[in-house]
Design an enzyme around this catalytic site. Structure first.
Site, mmCIF file in Angstrom:
data_model
loop_
_atom_site.group_PDB
_atom_site.id
_atom_site.type_symbol
_atom_site.label_atom_id
_atom_site.label_comp_id
_atom_site.label_asym_id
_atom_site.label_seq_id
_atom_site.Cartn_x
_atom_site.Cartn_y
_atom_site.Cartn_z
ATOM 1 C CE1 TYR A 177 69.527 29.335 12.768
ATOM 2 C CE2 TYR A 177 68.212 30.018 14.642
ATOM 3 C CZ TYR A 177 68.504 30.090 13.295
ATOM 4 O OH TYR A 177 67.778 30.927 12.488
ATOM 5 C CE LYS B 47 77.314 27.341 -1.619
ATOM 6 N NZ LYS B 47 76.824 27.886 -2.908
ATOM 7 C CG ASP C 65 73.805 28.741 -4.533
ATOM 8 O OD1 ASP C 65 73.458 27.540 -4.475
ATOM 9 O OD2 ASP C 65 74.891 29.115 -5.023
ATOM 10 C CG ASP D 200 65.839 31.650 10.137
ATOM 11 O OD1 ASP D 200 64.649 31.826 10.475
ATOM 12 O OD2 ASP D 200 66.710 32.539 10.219
ATOM 13 C CG ASP E 295 61.660 34.881 7.137
ATOM 14 O OD1 ASP E 295 61.135 34.044 7.895
ATOM 15 O OD2 ASP E 295 61.990 36.030 7.504
#
Ligand code: IPM
Ligand code: MG
Length: 360
Positions: A146, A195, A227, A251, A255
């Protein structure tokens, strides 16, 4: 107590849901003998319309001068709104990112809880929903993709876009410390998500989290690849207590976590710096498709106001009262459209606010 709250209603459903949260704060102030003074500030699309920019320096200064910030949501329809014809650093979201950075709000807490009353709204299999879940997603909020350098340029005649993902050890350490501190007050488990099989930034993340974990022998911790985490969230969400992760992963995962609680309209959030100051906003977006129709679910914003009371004002019993009032409204069968199921009573945004206020 006398407290000053900066209020950013924002765009889309923002004004409707924040109005309901203020109704709840006012009722709480009345019941517990506090005075909350509000100052309305513009940010996002409405600030572009009024000031030509999504966030002014004056708004930043006024937000800083308050004891806490209550926010709705910002942005519009990215396909149709004229705000999205502007360069990316002039769009509504750029205002939110600049505000987070200017206030140093590096720790984003997003609690995802399945209320027993909302099991029917949970899209997971019954045997999974029956086990329930209660997790705290700790998202790093002022670093990573970001805030790294980005550019779009032509390289040998080919248009090429670049975003950079950078973390330094201090940025990782301070959010990890927060996550372990919070885990100590909960079920004492941290799942750090990265990751590390691909990214250098994730390998550093792992190393620093391990160093921090050594200071918390009572907390059990594990590393999980992002993942796999996305999969585990729908397979066995009950396994999670505190989920610690970087900005972009947080983020996306938040959700996903909100949807398994029944609706993104249920997910509150607190963004904190290293003082008591914080910004409190629902995790969902501005939902321009239902804006102005009094249909939105105000619960995420109301629960964000409860977090404001708890984290910035140290008002635990007041925050408990708000959370209990929400639970009672759900137990009594009141539902906005997004969490509606058979046999329940469908109410509008403002009716939900009235019902919850009456429960305090
Ligand atoms: C959120 C939102 C924001 C983010 C957007 C509006 C920039 O999706 O708070 O999760 O990506 O952080
Ligand atoms: Mg988001």
């Amino acid at each position: 107590m006398n407290k000053k709250i900066a209020v950013i209603k924002g765009d889309g459903i923002g004004p409707e849901i924040v109005t309901e949260a203020m109704k709840i704060l006012d009722k709480t102030a009345e019941k517990f003998n506090h005075t909350f003074e509000y100052e309305q500030l513009l940010m996002g699309g409405c600030s572009i319309d009024a000031n030509g920019v999504p966030l002014t320096d004056e708004t930043i200064e006024r937000a800083k001068a308050a004891d806490a910030v209550l926010m709705g949501s910002i942005g519009g329809n990215t396909a149709t709104s004229p705000w999205y014809k502007l360069p990316s650093d002039k769009r509504p979201e750029a205002g939110l990112l600049k505000l987070r950075k200017s206030l140093n709000l590096f720790a984003n807490l997003r609690p995802a809880v399945l209320y027993s009353q909302l099991k029917d709204a949970c899209p997971l299999k019954e045997e999974i929903a029956d086990r329930g879940f209660d997790m705290m997603i700790m998202r790093e909020l002022t670093g990573g993709l970001y805030f790294g350098a980005r550019k779009t340029e032509e390289v040998n005649g080919v248009v090429t876009a670049t975003d950079t993902l950078t973390y330094n050890e201090n940025e990782i350490r301070r959010i990890a410390v927060r996550a372990f501190d919070i885990a100590m007050k909960r079920r004492k488990k941290v799942t750090s998500v990265d990751k590390a099989n691909v990214l250098d930034s994730s390998r550093l993340w792992r190393k620093i989290v391990e160093e921090v974990a050594a200071d918390y022998p009572e907390v059990s911790y594990e590393h999980m690849l992002v993942d796999n985490c996305a999969m585990q969230l729908v397979k066995d969400p009950a396994q999670f207590d505190v989920v610690l992760t970087e900005n972009m992963f947080g983020d996306i995962l938040s959700d996903e976590a909100s949807m398994i609680t029944g609706s993104i309209g249920m997910l509150a959030s607190a963004s904190l710096n290293d003082t008591r100051f914080g910004l409190y906003e629902p995790s969902g977006g501005s939902a321009p498709d239902i804006a102005g129709q009094n249909k939105a679910n105000p619960i995420a914003t109301i629960l964000s106001a409860a977090m404001l009371l708890r984290y910035s004002f140290d008002m635990d019993k007041e925050a408990d009262a708000v959370e209990k009032a929400v639970e009672k409204a759900l137990k009594d069968g009141y539902r906005t459209g997004d969490i509606m199921s058979d046999g329940m009573k469908k109410v509008s945004c403002s009716e939900m606010g009235d019902i919850i206020a009456a429960n305090i």
